[in-house]
Design a protein around this motif. Structure first.
Motif, PDB file in Angstrom:
ATOM      1  N   MET A 132      -2.154 -25.669   7.457  1.00 27.93           N
ATOM      2  CA  MET A 132      -1.818 -25.186   6.058  1.00 27.93           C
ATOM      3  C   MET A 132      -0.278 -24.955   6.532  1.00 27.93           C
ATOM      4  O   MET A 132       0.653 -25.168   5.533  1.00 27.93           O
ATOM      5  CB  MET A 132      -2.344 -24.139   5.812  1.00 27.93           C
ATOM      6  N   GLY A 179       7.193 -21.171  -1.593  1.00 30.50           N
ATOM      7  CA  GLY A 179       8.532 -20.937  -2.039  1.00 30.50           C
ATOM      8  C   GLY A 179       8.483 -20.409  -3.777  1.00 30.50           C
ATOM      9  O   GLY A 179       9.590 -19.872  -4.131  1.00 30.50           O
ATOM     10  N   THR A 230      11.410 -18.431  -7.447  1.00 30.66           N
ATOM     11  CA  THR A 230      11.638 -19.289  -8.678  1.00 30.66           C
ATOM     12  C   THR A 230      11.250 -18.725 -10.070  1.00 30.66           C
ATOM     13  O   THR A 230      10.377 -17.888 -10.124  1.00 30.66           O
ATOM     14  CB  THR A 230      11.135 -20.571  -8.639  1.00 30.66           C
ATOM     15  N   ALA A 274      -1.746 -17.211  -5.597  1.00 31.06           N
ATOM     16  CA  ALA A 274      -1.917 -15.934  -5.804  1.00 31.06           C
ATOM     17  C   ALA A 274      -0.384 -15.596  -6.800  1.00 31.06           C
ATOM     18  O   ALA A 274      -0.522 -14.788  -7.919  1.00 31.06           O
ATOM     19  CB  ALA A 274      -1.863 -14.799  -4.762  1.00 31.06           C
ATOM     20  N   ASN A 278       6.079 -29.062   2.166  1.00 29.92           N
ATOM     21  CA  ASN A 278       6.156 -28.805   0.831  1.00 29.92           C
ATOM     22  C   ASN A 278       7.533 -27.802   0.302  1.00 29.92           C
ATOM     23  O   ASN A 278       8.321 -28.273  -0.552  1.00 29.92           O
ATOM     24  CB  ASN A 278       5.237 -27.536   0.342  1.00 29.92           C
ATOM     25  N   GLN A 303      -8.287 -14.486   0.623  1.00 29.11           N
ATOM     26  CA  GLN A 303      -7.438 -13.334   1.186  1.00 29.11           C
ATOM     27  C   GLN A 303      -7.966 -11.938   0.288  1.00 29.11           C
ATOM     28  O   GLN A 303      -7.002 -11.096   0.631  1.00 29.11           O
ATOM     29  CB  GLN A 303      -5.918 -13.782   0.990  1.00 29.11           C
ATOM     30  N   HIS A 320      -2.191 -28.912  -3.219  1.00 27.64           N
ATOM     31  CA  HIS A 320      -0.734 -28.910  -3.543  1.00 27.64           C
ATOM     32  C   HIS A 320       0.127 -29.435  -2.355  1.00 27.64           C
ATOM     33  O   HIS A 320       0.939 -30.084  -2.351  1.00 27.64           O
ATOM     34  CB  HIS A 320      -0.466 -27.496  -4.079  1.00 27.64           C
ATOM     35  N   GLY A 348      -0.392 -17.100  -1.091  1.00 32.05           N
ATOM     36  CA  GLY A 348       0.699 -18.217  -1.411  1.00 32.05           C
ATOM     37  C   GLY A 348       0.927 -18.588  -2.712  1.00 32.05           C
ATOM     38  O   GLY A 348       0.752 -17.513  -3.563  1.00 32.05           O
ATOM     39  N   GLY A 349       1.164 -19.840  -3.179  1.00 30.10           N
ATOM     40  CA  GLY A 349       1.874 -20.069  -4.506  1.00 30.10           C
ATOM     41  C   GLY A 349       0.638 -19.846  -5.403  1.00 30.10           C
ATOM     42  O   GLY A 349       0.967 -19.603  -6.798  1.00 30.10           O
ATOM     43  N   GLU A 354      -1.353 -15.963  10.943  1.00 28.65           N
ATOM     44  CA  GLU A 354      -2.758 -16.262  10.862  1.00 28.65           C
ATOM     45  C   GLU A 354      -2.832 -17.480   9.831  1.00 28.65           C
ATOM     46  O   GLU A 354      -4.002 -18.144   9.785  1.00 28.65           O
ATOM     47  CB  GLU A 354      -3.852 -15.221  10.471  1.00 28.65           C
ATOM     48  N   ALA A 393      -6.069 -14.873  -3.663  1.00 23.25           N
ATOM     49  CA  ALA A 393      -6.831 -15.614  -3.722  1.00 23.25           C
ATOM     50  C   ALA A 393      -8.062 -15.346  -3.141  1.00 23.25           C
ATOM     51  O   ALA A 393      -8.109 -14.399  -2.443  1.00 23.25           O
ATOM     52  CB  ALA A 393      -6.469 -17.154  -2.908  1.00 23.25           C
ATOM     53  N   LEU A 428       6.852 -21.657 -13.440  1.00 30.09           N
ATOM     54  CA  LEU A 428       5.243 -21.542 -13.713  1.00 30.09           C
ATOM     55  C   LEU A 428       4.798 -22.733 -14.144  1.00 30.09           C
ATOM     56  O   LEU A 428       5.197 -23.437 -15.251  1.00 30.09           O
ATOM     57  CB  LEU A 428       5.066 -20.362 -14.591  1.00 30.09           C
ATOM     58  N   LEU A 483       2.320 -11.513   8.527  1.00 27.34           N
ATOM     59  CA  LEU A 483       1.208 -12.052   7.742  1.00 27.34           C
ATOM     60  C   LEU A 483       1.103 -13.463   7.806  1.00 27.34           C
ATOM     61  O   LEU A 483       0.209 -14.025   7.508  1.00 27.34           O
ATOM     62  CB  LEU A 483       1.423 -11.685   6.282  1.00 27.34           C
ATOM     63  N   LYS A 524      -0.884 -30.376 -15.922  1.00 27.02           N
ATOM     64  CA  LYS A 524      -0.063 -29.163 -15.738  1.00 27.02           C
ATOM     65  C   LYS A 524       0.972 -29.175 -16.360  1.00 27.02           C
ATOM     66  O   LYS A 524       2.004 -29.927 -16.301  1.00 27.02           O
ATOM     67  CB  LYS A 524      -0.040 -29.305 -13.983  1.00 27.02           C
TER      68      LYS A 524
HETATM   69  P1  NAD Z   1      -2.490 -21.523  -1.809  1.00 27.01           P
HETATM   70  O1  NAD Z   1      -1.785 -20.256  -2.170  1.00 27.01           O
HETATM   71  O2  NAD Z   1      -3.546 -21.946  -2.855  1.00 27.01           O
HETATM   72  O3  NAD Z   1      -2.981 -21.118  -0.275  1.00 27.01           O
HETATM   73  C1  NAD Z   1      -3.791 -22.090   0.194  1.00 27.01           C
HETATM   74  C2  NAD Z   1      -4.847 -21.402   0.905  1.00 27.01           C
HETATM   75  O4  NAD Z   1      -4.421 -20.715   2.092  1.00 27.01           O
HETATM   76  C3  NAD Z   1      -5.599 -20.200   0.109  1.00 27.01           C
HETATM   77  O5  NAD Z   1      -7.067 -20.509   0.498  1.00 27.01           O
HETATM   78  C4  NAD Z   1      -5.077 -19.001   0.727  1.00 27.01           C
HETATM   79  O6  NAD Z   1      -5.981 -17.816   0.415  1.00 27.01           O
HETATM   80  C5  NAD Z   1      -4.836 -19.293   2.286  1.00 27.01           C
HETATM   81  N1  NAD Z   1      -3.684 -18.524   2.889  1.00 27.01           N
HETATM   82  C6  NAD Z   1      -2.591 -18.282   2.373  1.00 27.01           C
HETATM   83  N2  NAD Z   1      -1.789 -17.677   3.194  1.00 27.01           N
HETATM   84  C7  NAD Z   1      -2.753 -17.400   4.080  1.00 27.01           C
HETATM   85  C8  NAD Z   1      -2.457 -16.844   5.295  1.00 27.01           C
HETATM   86  N3  NAD Z   1      -1.269 -16.310   5.880  1.00 27.01           N
HETATM   87  N4  NAD Z   1      -3.520 -16.709   6.369  1.00 27.01           N
HETATM   88  C9  NAD Z   1      -4.550 -17.060   6.007  1.00 27.01           C
HETATM   89  N5  NAD Z   1      -4.894 -17.844   4.775  1.00 27.01           N
HETATM   90  C10 NAD Z   1      -3.859 -17.835   3.842  1.00 27.01           C
HETATM   91  O7  NAD Z   1      -1.593 -22.669  -1.521  1.00 27.01           O
HETATM   92  P2  NAD Z   1       0.427 -22.778  -1.666  1.00 27.01           P
HETATM   93  O8  NAD Z   1       0.487 -24.132  -1.187  1.00 27.01           O
HETATM   94  O9  NAD Z   1       0.903 -21.779  -1.162  1.00 27.01           O
HETATM   95  O10 NAD Z   1       0.405 -22.697  -3.331  1.00 27.01           O
HETATM   96  C11 NAD Z   1       0.142 -23.866  -4.061  1.00 27.01           C
HETATM   97  C12 NAD Z   1       0.163 -23.161  -5.678  1.00 27.01           C
HETATM   98  O11 NAD Z   1       1.427 -22.803  -5.709  1.00 27.01           O
HETATM   99  C13 NAD Z   1      -0.040 -24.253  -6.548  1.00 27.01           C
HETATM  100  O12 NAD Z   1      -0.636 -23.859  -7.566  1.00 27.01           O
HETATM  101  C14 NAD Z   1       1.411 -24.713  -6.947  1.00 27.01           C
HETATM  102  O13 NAD Z   1       1.603 -25.528  -8.147  1.00 27.01           O
HETATM  103  C15 NAD Z   1       2.281 -23.446  -6.987  1.00 27.01           C
HETATM  104  N6  NAD Z   1       3.639 -23.473  -6.351  1.00 27.01           N
HETATM  105  C16 NAD Z   1       4.214 -23.001  -7.608  1.00 27.01           C
HETATM  106  C17 NAD Z   1       5.867 -23.117  -7.344  1.00 27.01           C
HETATM  107  C18 NAD Z   1       6.606 -22.359  -8.497  1.00 27.01           C
HETATM  108  O14 NAD Z   1       7.818 -22.090  -8.098  1.00 27.01           O
HETATM  109  N7  NAD Z   1       6.131 -22.245  -9.559  1.00 27.01           N
HETATM  110  C19 NAD Z   1       6.239 -23.404  -6.191  1.00 27.01           C
HETATM  111  C20 NAD Z   1       5.535 -24.125  -5.080  1.00 27.01           C
HETATM  112  C21 NAD Z   1       3.980 -23.874  -5.256  1.00 27.01           C
END
Ligand code: NAD
Length: 357
Positions: free
Chosen positions: A165, A123, A127, A99, A172, A45, A255, A96-97, A160, A42, A130, A157, A138
């Motif tokens: 979050m 997580g 899985t 990327a 989540n 990052q 999310h 995270g999810g 931070e 993202a 998608l 990693l 969605k």
């Molecule tokens: P995200 O990946 O959007 O991350 C949220 C924010 O945190 C972003 O700005 C990211 O850059 C930042 N970030 C992440 N890790 C960081 C770190 N270690 N240090 C600093 N900043 C960091 O959020 P998310 O909740 O992980 O993912 C959400 C997305 O994932 C949604 O689109 C959701 O639908 C999808 N998802 C899919 C599955 C699946 O099995 N398909 C499961 C869970 C989530």
């Protein structure tokens, strides 16, 4: 213990877990025989994506630091153009999810191998699922094409990962394990993983909340995230995930925060129908009432408690209720529109979940 009939479909994946494991990245990439890698992250990052590119040197063909939440297909199309132009032969995604979702969306269309480096507790890495968003809806699918070949967990990693979050992302993850307990596909192994995942996060999140760089808390939370993600990857989810997919697609709500708000409400809706699961979750919290335990746990971790604070308009409650009952996921309690609407209205306003729903 009486074991009844079950099916378990084990998912293939190589998992590297620990601290400082990023050092192993070059050998893991070589193991997958990748020579022209697309690195994905993202925007937030970007620096981590470029650090990965530096570590992998000439094996990197392109960097795409443009992943966003809910995997919109127009972003995938742009990344795909780059992947084709640079003739990439594999993907390394860090983040995270979001990327990892983009990585999966590209893998779905190209069958490219993926090595993913999760930095949240969502997580997705574990899985074959998608969820992609197009025109406000969605759509979620399962395909082995999107299951990453390798997962590299480096606890360092996550140190931070911002505190808020960390808390919402942990909740989540807990949602995956909670819904696995009453999934029609559950089996004894999934039960063990759900129990391990919930237990690890119930213990770890308050320690991280107290001290964001608590190393053992961070290790336990990431381990818990893997366990919970593995449950999500192996068995079908119920009302909670259906509602969160609906809200994410229709209103673009964040999310992890949305899961954190909804979980006590959706479990309040469901747990009366599955008293054994209710007892089990209560035991994991070492409390009498699992909903009180969970809601107070969330409040104690400072996570948002109202959908309206996440940007959902009040007029959206009816649309969300309509969408949530459309093509419902299997669920232990019948999904009734009016009861779902009432639940959504409470979650929207930030009210305490209804205990006897
Ligand atoms: P995200 O990946 O959007 O991350 C949220 C924010 O945190 C972003 O700005 C990211 O850059 C930042 N970030 C992440 N890790 C960081 C770190 N270690 N240090 C600093 N900043 C960091 O959020 P998310 O909740 O992980 O993912 C959400 C997305 O994932 C949604 O689109 C959701 O639908 C999808 N998802 C899919 C599955 C699946 O099995 N398909 C499961 C869970 C989530």
């Amino acid at each position: 213990m009486i074991v009844s009939n079950f099916i378990h479909d084990a998912l293939p994946a190589r998992v590297i877990f620990g601290r400082g494991t990023l050092r192993q990245l070059p050998e893991e990439v070589a193991r997958l025989k990748l020579e022209r890698i697309l690195v994905i992250s993202a925007a937030g990052q970007n620096s981590q994506a470029h650090e990965i590119a530096m570590r992998l040197e000439s094996r990197v063909a392109a960097v795409f630091p443009g992943a966003v939440m809910h995997t919109p297909t127009e972003v995938t199309d742009r990344a795909l153009v780059l992947a084709v132009a640079r003739r990439v032969d594999g993907i390394v995604a860090i983040g995270g999810g979001s990327a990892i979702g983009l990585s999966k969306a590209i893998a779905l269309r190209t069958d490219l191998p993926q090595l993913v480096i999760p930095t949240t507790y969502a997580g997705s890495e574990a899985t074959p699922i998608l969820g992609e968003t197009s025109q406000g809806e969605k759509i979620t699918q399962r395909s082995m094409k999107v299951l990453p070949e390798s997962i590299l967990y480096d606890v360092d990693l996550t140190m931070e990962l911002p505190l808020s979050m960390s808390m919402t992302s942990g909740l989540n993850a807990m949602a995956h394990a909670a819904e696995a307990f009453y999934s029609p596909d559950r089996n004894p192994l999934i039960d063990l993983m759900a129990e391990a995942g919930l237990g690890a996060l119930i213990s770890a999140l308050p320690r991280i909340w107290a001290r964001s760089d608590d190393v053992t808390g961070r290790c336990d939370a990431l381990y818990g995230a893997w366990m919970c993600g593995s449950c999500l990857g192996s068995v079908g989810m119920g009302l909670h995930h259906k509602i969160c997919h609906t809200l994410g697609g229709a209103f673009g709500l964040p999310h992890a925060e949305m899961h954190a708000v909804m979980l006590p409400h959706t479990l309040a809706y469901n747990l009366a129908a599955v008293p054994n699961v209710s007892d089990r979750i209560a035991r994991l919290f070492d409390q009498q009432n699992p909903i009180v335990a969970l809601e107070d746990f969330a409040r104690g971790l400072g996570v948002p408690r109202a959908l309206r604070d996440l940007g959902m308009p009040e007029e959206g409650i009816d649309l969300a209720a309509d969408l949530a009952v459309k093509k419902p996921y299997p669920n232990p309690r019948l999904i009734e529109r009016e009861a779902v609407r009432a639940m959504l209205a409470r979650a929207w306003a930030g009210e305490y979940p209804r205990l006897t729903e």
